[in-house]
Write a protein that holds these residues in place. Structure first.
Motif, mmCIF file in Angstrom:
data_model
loop_
_atom_site.group_PDB
_atom_site.id
_atom_site.type_symbol
_atom_site.label_atom_id
_atom_site.label_comp_id
_atom_site.label_asym_id
_atom_site.label_seq_id
_atom_site.Cartn_x
_atom_site.Cartn_y
_atom_site.Cartn_z
ATOM 1 N N SER A 201 10.994 2.816 14.208
ATOM 2 C CA SER A 201 11.642 3.392 13.030
ATOM 3 C C SER A 201 10.809 4.519 12.415
ATOM 4 C CB SER A 201 11.905 2.308 11.982
ATOM 5 O OG SER A 201 10.688 1.698 11.576
ATOM 6 N N PHE A 202 9.513 4.546 12.708
ATOM 7 C CA PHE A 202 8.653 5.599 12.159
ATOM 8 C C PHE A 202 9.067 6.979 12.658
ATOM 9 C CE2 PHE A 202 6.816 4.672 16.263
ATOM 10 C CZ PHE A 202 6.355 5.897 16.717
ATOM 11 N N ILE A 203 9.786 7.044 13.775
ATOM 12 C CA ILE A 203 10.125 8.331 14.377
ATOM 13 C C ILE A 203 11.020 9.153 13.460
ATOM 14 C CG2 ILE A 203 11.346 9.426 16.300
ATOM 15 C CD1 ILE A 203 10.424 7.116 18.059
ATOM 16 N N TYR A 204 11.917 8.515 12.724
ATOM 17 C CA TYR A 204 12.823 9.264 11.858
ATOM 18 C C TYR A 204 12.471 9.097 10.381
ATOM 19 C CZ TYR A 204 15.171 4.695 11.512
ATOM 20 O OH TYR A 204 15.455 3.366 11.317
ATOM 21 N N VAL B 236 1.187 12.212 18.913
ATOM 22 C CA VAL B 236 2.183 12.892 18.083
ATOM 23 C C VAL B 236 3.579 12.580 18.606
ATOM 24 C CG1 VAL B 236 0.684 14.750 17.317
ATOM 25 C CG2 VAL B 236 1.882 14.972 19.476
ATOM 26 N N THR B 237 4.546 12.686 17.712
ATOM 27 C CA THR B 237 5.897 12.219 18.044
ATOM 28 C C THR B 237 6.886 13.369 18.143
ATOM 29 O OG1 THR B 237 6.272 11.820 15.686
ATOM 30 C CG2 THR B 237 5.541 9.959 17.006
ATOM 31 N N THR B 238 6.509 14.447 18.781
ATOM 32 C CA THR B 238 7.436 15.574 18.922
ATOM 33 C C THR B 238 8.601 15.231 19.845
ATOM 34 O OG1 THR B 238 5.934 16.438 20.619
ATOM 35 C CG2 THR B 238 5.736 17.356 18.401
ATOM 36 N N ALA C 108 12.587 14.419 18.914
ATOM 37 C CA ALA C 108 13.706 15.184 19.466
ATOM 38 C C ALA C 108 14.721 14.252 20.131
ATOM 39 C CB ALA C 108 13.186 16.203 20.481
ATOM 40 N N ALA C 109 14.224 13.259 20.843
ATOM 41 C CA ALA C 109 15.117 12.304 21.506
ATOM 42 C C ALA C 109 15.905 11.497 20.485
ATOM 43 C CB ALA C 109 14.305 11.372 22.409
ATOM 44 N N ASN C 110 15.226 11.033 19.442
ATOM 45 C CA ASN C 110 15.908 10.241 18.422
ATOM 46 C C ASN C 110 16.981 11.066 17.716
ATOM 47 O OD1 ASN C 110 15.329 7.409 16.947
ATOM 48 N ND2 ASN C 110 16.091 8.889 15.466
ATOM 49 N N ALA C 111 16.671 12.342 17.464
ATOM 50 C CA ALA C 111 17.661 13.217 16.837
ATOM 51 C C ALA C 111 18.891 13.365 17.731
ATOM 52 C CB ALA C 111 17.040 14.583 16.554
ATOM 53 N N ALA C 112 18.665 13.515 19.029
ATOM 54 C CA ALA C 112 19.781 13.683 19.964
ATOM 55 C C ALA C 112 20.636 12.424 20.046
ATOM 56 C CB ALA C 112 19.245 14.047 21.350
ATOM 57 N N GLN D 290 19.768 9.952 10.099
ATOM 58 C CA GLN D 290 18.659 9.627 10.988
ATOM 59 C C GLN D 290 18.299 10.822 11.864
ATOM 60 O OE1 GLN D 290 17.771 6.416 14.512
ATOM 61 N NE2 GLN D 290 18.963 5.688 12.757
ATOM 62 N N ALA D 291 19.316 11.573 12.278
ATOM 63 C CA ALA D 291 19.061 12.766 13.087
ATOM 64 C C ALA D 291 18.256 13.788 12.297
ATOM 65 C CB ALA D 291 20.372 13.378 13.562
ATOM 66 N N TRP D 292 18.590 13.965 11.021
ATOM 67 C CA TRP D 292 17.852 14.915 10.193
ATOM 68 C C TRP D 292 16.421 14.434 9.953
ATOM 69 C CZ3 TRP D 292 17.166 19.579 9.045
ATOM 70 C CH2 TRP D 292 16.429 19.967 7.922
ATOM 71 N N GLY D 293 16.252 13.121 9.727
ATOM 72 C CA GLY D 293 14.897 12.582 9.554
ATOM 73 C C GLY D 293 14.042 12.812 10.786
ATOM 74 N N SER D 294 14.632 12.656 11.960
ATOM 75 C CA SER D 294 13.900 12.897 13.208
ATOM 76 C C SER D 294 13.545 14.368 13.344
ATOM 77 C CB SER D 294 14.750 12.462 14.403
ATOM 78 O OG SER D 294 15.098 11.104 14.299
#
Length: 311
Positions: free
Chosen positions: A214-217, A253-255, A259-263, A273-277
């Motif tokens: 959950s930290f990703i977004y 780092v979670t670049t 990006a994957a979570n946003a997609a 959630q996409a915007w948070g990512s």
């Protein structure tokens, strides 16, 4: 140490030899008159301590050897020679702290090239991260971080800012933008496919089901601090030729996971959630660029002072 192999026009060979002989930290000088055919000229070879290499290369460029002949630089893994040991001892500073700027520019230029291989790694890394996101699997997230090649273009941006190289900056920015855009678009399609075969579901994106990822977004100040520290470590690993440290940078780092979570979130209309990512992605990139650029500036200043204070 570094090994230099030069092709010099016959009229400049004496000047090159004198330059090498008076440069502290050089040894194993050899001259092969008329040995070069394309371009025609003499072949001059020498070994130089890493801490003296950047200055020598700059002076050779001042003589125009890079245009009228050639300057080839190789790293020496092992040199069993008292002369080499003495050269390293005589050269000012420490080899691990020295920055070979031409080598750094060349390395970041290559790493920031938008190629099929680069895009393939970006797409594969993002799809691996997508699986990790849906499964809440930290191991897959770490694997995706290690596979992602995005640190190369980021380092290219840092180098271009310090060296004032607009072409390198443009190349690096294009590689970043196109790389993330293509990988995210492909991952959206990948998510639709995985959903169609019932391997992905929107239930996997719910916060309650994702204690590990959950930290990703959810970007915060820790995200920025880690990105800054990773930027410093990654830049130092490039300038000191300790490339093994780049693996540690890649998994810190979670670049790519962002990006994957946003997609994936976009494919399920989870726009918040996409915007948070996306914020997480941008925050990490900003932190790495700022820290990497500042690290190069400090290294440049400190090394210049070390040169001036040398006897």
């Amino acid at each position: 140490m570094l090994h230099l192999r030069l092709i010099t026009p016959a009229g400049t060979t004496d000047d090159v030899v004198r330059l090498i002989e008076k440069t502290v930290g050089t040894t194993h000088l050899a001259v092969l008159p008329g040995a070069a055919r394309n371009p025609a000229g003499d072949v001059v070879m020498c070994d130089v301590a890493r801490e003296a290499g950047d200055e020598l290369i700059d002076r050779l460029k001042d003589l125009g050897i890079d245009e009228s002949g050639a300057i080839t630089v190789e790293n020496i893994d092992l040199s069993l020679s008292k002369h080499a040991d003495q050269a390293e001892e005589d050269a000012p500073g420490e080899g691990a702290d020295a920055v070979i700027w031409e080598q750094l520019v060349d390395a970041t230029h290559e790493e920031s090239t938008l190629s099929v291989t680069y895009l393939a790694f970006m797409v594969i890394a993002t799809m691996i991260a997508a699986c990790g996101v849906v499964l809440d699997n930290a191991i897959l997230i770490v694997g995706a971080m290690a596979v992602g090649p995005d640190f190369g273009p980021v380092a290219g941006v840092c180098t271009s800012l310090v060296r004032r190289a607009p072409r390198l900056a443009l190349r690096s920015v294009v590689a970043l933008l196109v790389g993330f855009a293509v990988s995210m678009l492909v991952t959206v399609g990948f998510s639709y496919f995985m959903d169609a075969v019932h391997l992905f579901s929107d239930a996997g994106l719910k916060g309650d089901n994702r204690p590990n990822t959950s930290f990703i977004y959810n970007p915060d100040w820790f995200s920025f601090v880690v990105a800054v520290l990773a930027g410093i470590a990654g830049t130092l690993s490039l300038t000191s030729a300790k490339s093994g440290a780049l693996v540690g940078v890649a998994i810190s780092v979670t670049t790519v996971p962002a990006a994957a979570n946003a997609a994936v979130a976009f494919s399920y209309s989870e726009y918040k959630q996409a915007w948070g990512s996306t914020e997480q992605l941008l925050l990490n990139l900003l932190g790495i660029v700022l820290a990497g650029t500042l690290t190069l500036v400090i290294q440049k200043i400190l090394w210049r002072r070390a040169r001036r204070s040398a006897p």
